[in-house]
Design an enzyme around this catalytic site. Sequence first.
Site, PDB file in Angstrom:
ATOM      1  N   LYS A 182       0.836  -1.276  -0.017  1.00  0.00           N
ATOM      2  CA  LYS A 182      -0.012  -0.016  -0.002  1.00  0.00           C
ATOM      3  C   LYS A 182       0.881   1.213  -0.011  1.00  0.00           C
ATOM      4  O   LYS A 182       1.649   1.519   0.993  1.00  0.00           O
ATOM      5  CB  LYS A 182      -0.897  -0.035   1.221  1.00  0.00           C
ATOM      6  CG  LYS A 182      -1.746   1.314   1.181  1.00  0.00           C
ATOM      7  CD  LYS A 182      -2.519   1.448   2.756  1.00  0.00           C
ATOM      8  CE  LYS A 182      -3.083   2.911   2.687  1.00  0.00           C
ATOM      9  NZ  LYS A 182      -2.156   4.123   2.587  1.00  0.00           N
ATOM     10  N   GLU A 258      10.244   0.085  10.385  1.00  0.00           N
ATOM     11  CA  GLU A 258      11.211   1.139  10.345  1.00  0.00           C
ATOM     12  C   GLU A 258      10.506   2.399  10.737  1.00  0.00           C
ATOM     13  O   GLU A 258       9.499   2.982   9.938  1.00  0.00           O
ATOM     14  CB  GLU A 258      11.785   1.263   8.968  1.00  0.00           C
ATOM     15  CG  GLU A 258      13.181   1.922   8.549  1.00  0.00           C
ATOM     16  CD  GLU A 258      13.217   3.232   8.392  1.00  0.00           C
ATOM     17  OE1 GLU A 258      12.826   4.163   9.382  1.00  0.00           O
ATOM     18  OE2 GLU A 258      12.942   3.602   7.061  1.00  0.00           O
ATOM     19  N   LEU A 259      10.806   2.918  11.783  1.00  0.00           N
ATOM     20  CA  LEU A 259       9.880   3.983  12.428  1.00  0.00           C
ATOM     21  C   LEU A 259      10.355   5.397  12.644  1.00  0.00           C
ATOM     22  O   LEU A 259      11.464   5.504  11.661  1.00  0.00           O
ATOM     23  CB  LEU A 259       9.324   3.443  13.718  1.00  0.00           C
ATOM     24  CG  LEU A 259       8.558   1.981  13.478  1.00  0.00           C
ATOM     25  CD1 LEU A 259       7.912   1.631  14.914  1.00  0.00           C
ATOM     26  CD2 LEU A 259       7.423   2.144  12.514  1.00  0.00           C
ATOM     27  N   CYS A 292      13.452  10.089   8.084  1.00  0.00           N
ATOM     28  CA  CYS A 292      13.597   9.612   9.259  1.00  0.00           C
ATOM     29  C   CYS A 292      14.843   9.923  10.055  1.00  0.00           C
ATOM     30  O   CYS A 292      15.099   9.706  11.198  1.00  0.00           O
ATOM     31  CB  CYS A 292      13.262   8.171   9.637  1.00  0.00           C
ATOM     32  SG  CYS A 292      11.323   7.810   8.672  1.00  0.00           S
ATOM     33  N   GLU A 389      10.029  14.381  16.682  1.00  0.00           N
ATOM     34  CA  GLU A 389      10.533  14.263  15.510  1.00  0.00           C
ATOM     35  C   GLU A 389       9.899  15.628  14.852  1.00  0.00           C
ATOM     36  O   GLU A 389       8.657  15.868  14.513  1.00  0.00           O
ATOM     37  CB  GLU A 389      10.210  12.855  14.654  1.00  0.00           C
ATOM     38  CG  GLU A 389      10.978  13.058  13.458  1.00  0.00           C
ATOM     39  CD  GLU A 389      10.426  11.363  12.968  1.00  0.00           C
ATOM     40  OE1 GLU A 389       9.454  10.699  13.416  1.00  0.00           O
ATOM     41  OE2 GLU A 389      11.340  10.953  12.010  1.00  0.00           O
TER      42      GLU A 389
HETATM   43  C1  SIN Z   1      13.681   7.111   5.693  1.00  0.00           C
HETATM   44  O1  SIN Z   1      13.581   8.269   5.798  1.00  0.00           O
HETATM   45  O2  SIN Z   1      13.388   6.367   6.355  1.00  0.00           O
HETATM   46  C2  SIN Z   1      14.887   6.441   4.395  1.00  0.00           C
HETATM   47  C3  SIN Z   1      15.902   7.622   4.386  1.00  0.00           C
HETATM   48  C4  SIN Z   1      16.963   6.849   3.717  1.00  0.00           C
HETATM   49  O3  SIN Z   1      16.803   5.811   3.165  1.00  0.00           O
HETATM   50  O4  SIN Z   1      18.023   7.439   3.591  1.00  0.00           O
END
Ligand code: SIN
Length: 488
Positions: A182, A258-259, A292, A389
């Site tokens: 999705k 992956e948070l 992230c 964040e």
């Molecule tokens: C992410 O923001 O989770 C991915 C960043 C990346 O792969 O460099």
Amino acid sequence: MKDLLKDPTLLRTQAYINGEWVDADSGETFPVRNPATQEVLAEVASVGGAETRRAIEAAEVAQKAWAARTAMERSAILRKWNDLILENVEDLAIIMTLEQGKVLAESRGEIVYAASFIEWFAEEGKRVYGDVFPLPQSTSRGVAIRQPVGVVAAVTPWNFPSAMLTRKCGPALAVGCAMVAKPAHETPLSMLALAELADRAGLPAGLLSIVPGAHAKPIGDEMCSNPIVRKFTFTGSTRIGKMLAAQCTETMKRTSMELGGNAPVIVFDDADLDKAAVGAAASKYRNSGQTCICANRILVQEGVYDEFVEKLKGVVGTFKIGDGMDESSTHGPVITRKALEDIKEMVDDAVAHGAEIAAGGDFGAEGEQFIQPTILCNVTDDMRVFKEEIFGPVAPIFKFKTEEEAIAMANDTEFGLAAYLFTRDQGRSWRVSEGIEYGMVGVNEVLISSTFIPFGGIKESGQGREGSSYGVDDYLEMKYICFGDLGA
Ligand code: SIN
């Protein structure tokens, strides 16, 4: 939008289920908007639980035949897909910039990054090894083989609409799994275009289905509760990740999460400050602060604080904010008006508690969703910008005195994804790297992502690793087989 593409047939707006392009059962669609202009780019099929279930059932059938093929055969199809992605970089980058907002140079970079996961895992899939164990009985031998987990469901974010799909489906498909994915409702077009290329590459029907939808819940509920799905993989916020992981426990699915992150950049007084300022800016403002692993808190040793701030202001002063389709723009808009308002609230909170705006601070000057790259000084750990964040182009710069204090500040968060430090002292680079609680650390380097490395976090930043030779592990089950009665 079609007029901008060399190959307009890459613009797909239906769901891709069991190798066919289909409308939602209800006929419902949702608009995809350009974050730079708010213009509606396309109306996309909005599927629900029933279509997702059909995609999962088709995946179950397709997966068995796919797993029975050799790794070489699977690799050949994946390599063809990789080649097609690279042949269409420009069109795919235009689609991404239009729906996501990142500047064209970043979009091109992401498409190449996305393809690299397909190419890498097309090879890694050939290297799925087992093991042999000595046993207590001389008449028996023990071996372990690794087999695909089966049907995988994936939910991916809007900040990397292509690479977060391929980082998951590359290893999954290479080792013999099938996937139902999705995309984020803000950015479905990039993933649908990749599915079109997978189809052209000859990926058999049912192995990769794409279920876009305006309503995440029915799709997520089906993915997390359907017993056919043996693994669920998610990239997104910690809040949603925890809810989805909890739903998956009912059927004991394996999960990769992956948070969120709250990355510190620690600048010691022995660092090369020019490199530290360029590095901190590159990390903080990448994708307009919407990754992230973006620098979230910049921690600077007190003796070099003022000098560092001046250098960072100098770097930020070279940026040009604007529509990502304009090749002269260095940074684009944020994804939605709501995102802009959330970021503004955090800046307002910091200012209300005594922070100073050293650069930027302009919200909406270049258009409804644009934020000037902002630097906050005089920030403290009781402000929201320390704990949360930010996910936007705002750099709060904190002060510390000692190495121990820097480590304690870096660890003072529930997150543990990426961290960075700048120092010329080798001993310190080891001590600090080992002392901070993060899944990934960059020493005098912020560009740490690539296909070659195990990407992932600890604490509430999630679990599992994506990329590198470890990236296949999350898609494999280990099976122990004991061969007995082999004679004395
Ligand atoms: C992410 O923001 O989770 C991915 C960043 C990346 O792969 O460099």
